[in-house]
Design an enzyme around this catalytic site. Structure first.
Site, PDB file in Angstrom:
ATOM      1  N   LYS A 106       0.865  -1.193   0.000  1.00 31.47           N
ATOM      2  CA  LYS A 106       0.000   0.000   0.000  1.00 31.47           C
ATOM      3  C   LYS A 106       0.889   1.226   0.000  1.00 31.47           C
ATOM      4  CE  LYS A 106      -4.499   0.774   0.149  1.00 31.47           C
ATOM      5  NZ  LYS A 106      -5.567  -0.134  -0.316  1.00 31.47           N
TER       6      LYS A 106
HETATM    7  P1  NAD Z   1     -13.154   7.363  -2.648  1.00 26.83           P
HETATM    8  O1  NAD Z   1     -12.165   8.416  -2.375  1.00 26.83           O
HETATM    9  O2  NAD Z   1     -13.609   7.140  -4.051  1.00 26.83           O
HETATM   10  O3  NAD Z   1     -14.464   7.561  -1.753  1.00 26.83           O
HETATM   11  C1  NAD Z   1     -14.415   7.696  -0.367  1.00 26.83           C
HETATM   12  C2  NAD Z   1     -15.793   8.135   0.107  1.00 26.83           C
HETATM   13  O4  NAD Z   1     -15.791   8.204   1.547  1.00 26.83           O
HETATM   14  C3  NAD Z   1     -16.202   9.516  -0.375  1.00 26.83           C
HETATM   15  O5  NAD Z   1     -17.601   9.544  -0.611  1.00 26.83           O
HETATM   16  C4  NAD Z   1     -15.832  10.411   0.808  1.00 26.83           C
HETATM   17  O6  NAD Z   1     -16.591  11.625   0.851  1.00 26.83           O
HETATM   18  C5  NAD Z   1     -16.211   9.502   1.952  1.00 26.83           C
HETATM   19  N1  NAD Z   1     -15.530   9.840   3.201  1.00 26.83           N
HETATM   20  C6  NAD Z   1     -14.249  10.241   3.383  1.00 26.83           C
HETATM   21  N2  NAD Z   1     -14.019  10.477   4.679  1.00 26.83           N
HETATM   22  C7  NAD Z   1     -15.155  10.206   5.329  1.00 26.83           C
HETATM   23  C8  NAD Z   1     -15.541  10.254   6.683  1.00 26.83           C
HETATM   24  N3  NAD Z   1     -14.680  10.646   7.621  1.00 26.83           N
HETATM   25  N4  NAD Z   1     -16.809   9.885   6.990  1.00 26.83           N
HETATM   26  C9  NAD Z   1     -17.672   9.497   6.039  1.00 26.83           C
HETATM   27  N5  NAD Z   1     -17.371   9.440   4.734  1.00 26.83           N
HETATM   28  C10 NAD Z   1     -16.128   9.783   4.388  1.00 26.83           C
HETATM   29  O7  NAD Z   1     -12.503   6.018  -2.066  1.00 26.83           O
HETATM   30  P2  NAD Z   1     -12.850   4.513  -2.439  1.00 26.83           P
HETATM   31  O8  NAD Z   1     -11.889   4.086  -3.484  1.00 26.83           O
HETATM   32  O9  NAD Z   1     -14.302   4.369  -2.671  1.00 26.83           O
HETATM   33  O10 NAD Z   1     -12.416   3.770  -1.101  1.00 26.83           O
HETATM   34  C11 NAD Z   1     -13.286   3.681   0.016  1.00 26.83           C
HETATM   35  C12 NAD Z   1     -12.820   2.551   0.918  1.00 26.83           C
HETATM   36  O11 NAD Z   1     -12.782   1.326   0.178  1.00 26.83           O
HETATM   37  C13 NAD Z   1     -11.401   2.703   1.478  1.00 26.83           C
HETATM   38  O12 NAD Z   1     -11.337   2.096   2.758  1.00 26.83           O
HETATM   39  C14 NAD Z   1     -10.565   1.901   0.501  1.00 26.83           C
HETATM   40  O13 NAD Z   1      -9.344   1.467   1.059  1.00 26.83           O
HETATM   41  C15 NAD Z   1     -11.483   0.753   0.230  1.00 26.83           C
HETATM   42  N6  NAD Z   1     -11.234   0.026  -1.007  1.00 26.83           N
HETATM   43  C16 NAD Z   1     -11.195   0.656  -2.213  1.00 26.83           C
HETATM   44  C17 NAD Z   1     -10.983  -0.090  -3.366  1.00 26.83           C
HETATM   45  C18 NAD Z   1     -11.012   0.535  -4.738  1.00 26.83           C
HETATM   46  O14 NAD Z   1     -10.920  -0.227  -5.716  1.00 26.83           O
HETATM   47  N7  NAD Z   1     -11.158   1.828  -4.872  1.00 26.83           N
HETATM   48  C19 NAD Z   1     -10.775  -1.464  -3.283  1.00 26.83           C
HETATM   49  C20 NAD Z   1     -10.843  -2.093  -2.033  1.00 26.83           C
HETATM   50  C21 NAD Z   1     -11.070  -1.328  -0.917  1.00 26.83           C
END
Ligand code: NAD
Length: 418
Positions: A106
């Protein structure tokens, strides 16, 4: 005094539990507790006002035992090395659970990207890429998008790496735009995996496969697509949120309208549908629903709010949304939790398909991608469920047991160098 949440400690506690259940000797899994490599870099960039500003970045490689390291890059002002170490280890476990030939890594930059202009963000990304170049590459470590990074950022990483090597190397990063070697289905993959695991869980629990009330925290890549697909499958998405707060509507939100609003405004703030009411992110965790899907950040369900959770099923779309203490409370309450390393693995599965297409220089069609993803997610769910039933453990411990047993087997097969 309140003890600060440490995601790495969280990970170690579950790892110990799984190793104990597997009857492993500490010698067999001791090294899984430590990342193979941790790189901390400083990233000087020229700001638009002509001043120089230094940012801090990290790349942690947890394991390369089962293949090249793989894991996203996160831009967040509060990120620290323990968070990145935990996220890297979770990637190792996730790749083992879905049985793709990768280890885990990561990366992160301590930055609030909303405070940067687009050109500052591009310079930051390119300089960060240059700083971690000695340890990344299609055969070594392949980054991908995570919180606050997207296809455009991945495109800058691919271009920087390629320019410094003198030829196009699309396989260095996944989640790229389609026209430079990205894969069909990758932007939707994590949310699609979340929706597949939700359906499998509903079937297993004998809950209706339609019309279930679902609350989703976070409306970014993972939450937004999960909401879209589960809504299309006939469920009622009663609550959604982003960093600005959330909205609750008991008879279900119009998800296409919500997503369109966010696409237009960049935020959920100000969205006010008829019959809906504003809620905070804390209220969303405790809201009236059958399924809760946290898709924002880690440590959202804690010992402070776990008792108040009303959902019967939690599907972890985010990495590490549930603290260990909350896990215990929820288990006692009979809440079933599909752990992150199972439920959000769809992203890395399709990242793997993207990388395979890049290094073989061919393309798959979307139907093939989605069908293969579904097969892998459904199989992985079945394998975890089998351990749940045979070993009488939670889904989280079962998923760790599956991952750790594969890792230990791989380590034993490779032997200990030198
Ligand atoms: P992103 O940046 O696209 O979206 C994050 C979302 O969370 C946004 O809507 C943001 O406004 C919201 N957010 C941020 N801080 C917040 C808070 N304190 N309280 C409530 N909402 C909040 O990110 P993503 O890619 O969707 O990732 C989200 C989660 O999923 C993370 O934990 C990431 O590690 C995990 N994840 C992502 C992927 C991927 O392919 N993108 C894969 C596996 C896991």
């Amino acid at each position: 005094m309140e003890v600060a949440y440490n995601p790495y400690e969280n990970m170690l506690q579950v790892l110990e539990l799984a190793a104990h259940k597997l009857g492993l000797d500490p010698d067999e899994y001791e090294n899984i507790k430590y990342p193979e490599r941790e790189l901390k870099v400083s990233i000087p960039i020229r700001m638009d006002n002509g001043r120089k500003k230094i940012f801090e970045g990290y790349r942690v490689q947890h394991s390369s035992c089962r293949g090249p390291c793989k894991g996203g890059i996160r831009y967040h002002p509060e990120v620290d090395i323990d968070e990145v170490k935990a996220l890297a280890a979770w990637m190792t476990f996730k790749c083992a659970v879905v049985n793709i030939p990768y280890g885990g890594a990561k990366g992160a930059v301590k930055v609030d990207p909303s405070q940067l202009s687009k050109s500052e963000l591009e310079r930051l990304t390119r300089r960060f890429t240059a700083a971690i170049i000695p340890i990344i590459g299609p055969e070594k470590d392949i980054p991908a998008p995570d919180v606050n990074t997207n296809a455009e950022v991945m495109g800058w990483i691919m271009d920087t790496y390629s320019m410094l090597h003198g030829y196009a190397i699309p396989g260095v990063v996944t989640g790229k735009p389609l026209d430079i070697g990205g894969s069909l289905g990758r932007p939707e993959a994590t949310g699609r995996g979340v929706s597949i695991i939700t359906q499998e869980m509903l079937k297993y629990l004998g809950m209706p496969e339609k019309d279930v009330r679902i609350a989703i925290q976070g409306m970014g890549n993972v939450g937004g697509i999960s909401a879209k697909l589960l809504h299309e499958q006939g469920h009622k998405i009663v609550a959604v949120s982003d960093v600005s707060g959330g909205i609750y509507k008991g008879d279900g939100l119009d998800i296409p309208a919500v997503r369109e609003y966010i696409a237009r405004n960049g935020t959920l703030a100000g969205y006010a549908p008829d019959g809906g009411r504003k809620i905070t992110n804390d209220e969303l965790i405790e809201c009236d629903c059958e399924v809760l899907i946290p898709c924002a950040l880690q440590n959202q369900i804690t010992d402070a709010n776990a008792e108040a959770v009303r959902a019967r099923l939690i599907i972890e779309g985010a990495n590490g949304p549930t603290a260990v203490e909350a896990d215990e409370i929820l288990n006692k309450k009979g809440v079933i939790i599909s752990p992150d390393i199972l439920s959000n693995a769809g992203g890395v599965v399709v990242s793997y398909f993207e990388w395979v297409q890049n290094i073989q220089e061919l393309t798959w069609d979307e139907d093939q991608i989605n069908a293969t993803l579904k097969k892998i997610m459904v199989n992985s769910f079945a394998q975890v469920l089998d351990i749940v039933q045979k070993s009488n453990v939670t889904f989280r411990v079962a998923a760790y047991m599956l991952a750790v047993s594969k890792l230990v087997k791989a380590q034993n097969t490779r032997g200990l160098f030198p």
